[in-house]
Design an enzyme around this catalytic site. Structure first.
Site, PDB file in Angstrom:
ATOM      1  N   ASP A 254      38.535  27.937  50.660  1.00 18.79           N
ATOM      2  CA  ASP A 254      38.112  27.252  49.437  1.00 18.79           C
ATOM      3  C   ASP A 254      39.220  27.146  48.393  1.00 18.79           C
ATOM      4  O   ASP A 254      39.201  26.256  47.553  1.00 18.79           O
ATOM      5  CB  ASP A 254      36.916  27.974  48.815  1.00 18.79           C
ATOM      6  N   ASP A 278      39.718  26.776  43.606  1.00 16.66           N
ATOM      7  CA  ASP A 278      38.277  27.003  43.446  1.00 16.66           C
ATOM      8  C   ASP A 278      38.077  28.035  42.342  1.00 16.66           C
ATOM      9  O   ASP A 278      38.387  27.774  41.190  1.00 16.66           O
ATOM     10  CB  ASP A 278      37.665  27.439  44.773  1.00 16.66           C
ATOM     11  N   ASP A 282      35.561  35.093  43.276  1.00 18.11           N
ATOM     12  CA  ASP A 282      34.196  34.787  43.720  1.00 18.11           C
ATOM     13  C   ASP A 282      33.671  35.945  44.552  1.00 18.11           C
ATOM     14  O   ASP A 282      34.389  36.474  45.410  1.00 18.11           O
ATOM     15  CB  ASP A 282      34.162  33.513  44.568  1.00 18.11           C
ATOM     16  N   ARG A 334      32.054  29.851  33.399  1.00 16.60           N
ATOM     17  CA  ARG A 334      31.825  30.848  34.456  1.00 16.60           C
ATOM     18  C   ARG A 334      32.670  32.106  34.254  1.00 16.60           C
ATOM     19  O   ARG A 334      33.559  32.403  35.026  1.00 16.60           O
ATOM     20  CB  ARG A 334      32.093  30.261  35.840  1.00 16.60           C
TER      21      ARG A 334
END
Length: 456
Positions: A254, A278, A282, A334
């Site tokens: 990603d 990305d 994560d 985020r």
């Protein structure tokens, strides 16, 4: 009776050519069938390999979940309180930040545990005792040998060259990985890290950039400290070695800076991150027991994603501490964005965002304590929080609480749920430090300039 006519040479040649083509086609057809069978067998073997890894990782993740997460939030608050109160009588000075040339002062309890020790390089494993929050049981490569990375190349993905970072992270058993000198490492593909590893960049300027990122898939016990991760790219995939005894085909990555996929007991500390294809960090697929601390994040859109899909209800076991970090210039959203799980966001400094700071859906519990939130100038982006794709009739029951946060420039946090959710049933709520101290607690976030024989 018709006489027998002998075929002409041209006709015979055409017939022979057709026969040869038919034979060649038959051979290719048979070889293709064999290849399909072999590939199917290989795919089945690969599936079984990762299924086994996933089952083991899930068992470890479930065992790593704290039954009373409020206790963990209170422990870290108590540690901060004890440090600040102690500093009122004995001031310690801190080095390691660009532009700061004063004596050593530890401004938060993780740093206070090791940074002012001039002999840190002789006892690198001491930091294992310093981790706080949900990742507090992480030991990384403690007890294993030291592996010195001497070579910044990454030319062979299947058979890594000894002395490279890729060779280090695939080794069996606990390993403490350090670097002989400063280097920029351009990974040709994502870096697959095995369990029980510490990547320790102290004493060198280590930059992972302009290539693949770091992947922690179905592993446990990982410490990543004091490195830069930036300009990470999505890579096409291919045959990649993920441990000494196995390599296999990987699909396109990603482009995450650090990707946690079914990983547990992970501590990311003093890392500087920016500009990944990305996410910066994560954590998905039942990753849990995670602490992200003392790090500096800049120049990125979707910084952190904790839980990748509304259908992944297994992320209910996710527990993450985000503490003493600086969310800085050029960030958009985020920080983090959460699904399911329990998230303690404590004593961070949010000096920049464009859309929002903390968001999520699927009923995550988010406890925000002692952070500083400085809203952007745009009047439509003053809200710290964002509940995504959910009506208020539903999200009003989610436990999102703000305690002791400092709101600057019109920032506001919309609370919901149980006002007492942050309190443990077993121990009395201990005082945490207010958001007015967030800039002090995060003053030396990001990768440090550590010199052997001196405090960091």
């Amino acid at each position: 009776m018709q006489p027998y006519l002998k075929p002409q040479k041209e006709e015979m040649s055409q017939t022979m050519a057709l026969n040869r083509l038919g034979s060649i086609f038959l051979v290719f057809f048979l070889l293709s069938c064999v290849a399909v069978i072999v590939n199917a067998e290989n795919d089945t073997a690969e599936d079984e390999y990762w299924k086994e890894r996933a089952a083991v990782a899930m068992k470890i993740a479930e065992e790593s979940v704290h039954p009373n997460p409020q206790e963990v939030t209170e422990e870290i608050n108590a540690d901060v309180h004890e440090l600040i109160m102690g500093q009122n009588s004995t001031k310690r000075k801190l080095r390691g930040s660009k532009g700061y040339d004063g004596p050593c002062e530890a401004t938060n309890p993780i740093d206070a545990c090791w940074r002012c020790d001039p002999d840190w390089a002789d006892n690198r494993e001491k930091i294992v005792d310093c981790v706080k929050g949900f990742g507090k049981k992480t030991t990384g490569g403690k007890g294993g040998p030291i592996y010195i990375v001497t070579d910044d190349s990454d030319d062979d993905i299947v058979n890594p060259k000894p002395g490279t970072l890729r060779d280090a992270v695939i080794q069996k058993g606990p390993l403490w990985i350090i670097f002989e000198h400063s280097m920029v490492i351009r990974l040709q593909q994502e870096l697959m890290v095995t369990s029980d590893k510490t990547i320790d960049g102290r004493g060198a300027n280590v930059v992972i950039a302009f290539g693949g990122g770091i992947t922690l898939q179905y592993v446990k016990n990982i410490i990543i400290t004091n490195i830069h991760v930036k300009d990470i790219e999505s890579k096409a995939g291919g045959m990649i070695r993920d441990c000494v005894g196995h390599f296999g085909f990987r699909t396109r990555s990603d482009g995450d800076g650090i990707s946690l996929f079914g990983a547990s007991n992970v501590w990311i500390d003093h890392v500087s991150m920016a500009r990944c294809d990305d996410g910066l960090i994560d954590a998905i697929m039942s990753s849990t027991a995670i602490t992200i601390s003392n790090s500096h994040f800049t120049d990125h859109n979707e910084a952190m994603l904790f839980g990748a899909s509304n259908s992944h209800s297994q992320d209910k076991i996710m527990q993450v501490t985000v503490a003493f970090n600086h969310f800085g210039q050029g960030l958009i959203q985020r920080m983090p964005r959460c699904r399911f799980g329990f998230f303690h966001v404590v004593n961070n400094d949010y000096t920049h965002w464009i859309m929002y700071a903390i968001g999520g859906n699927m009923n995550p519990t988010i406890i925000s304590q002692g952070n500083r939130y400085i809203a952007p100038e745009s009047h439509v982006a003053k809200e710290v929080t964002k509940r995504e794709y959910t009506d208020e009739s539903e999200w009003k029951h989610w436990n999102w609480r703000s305690e002791g946060d400092l709101m600057v420039n019109g920032a506001y946090f919309i609370e919901s749920g149980d006002p007492d959710v942050a309190k443990s049933e077993k121990i009395e709520m201990l005082p945490f430090k207010p958001g007015t101290l967030a800039s002090t607690l995060t003053r030396f976030s990001g990768a440090l300039e550590c010199c052997v024989g001196q405090p960091c």
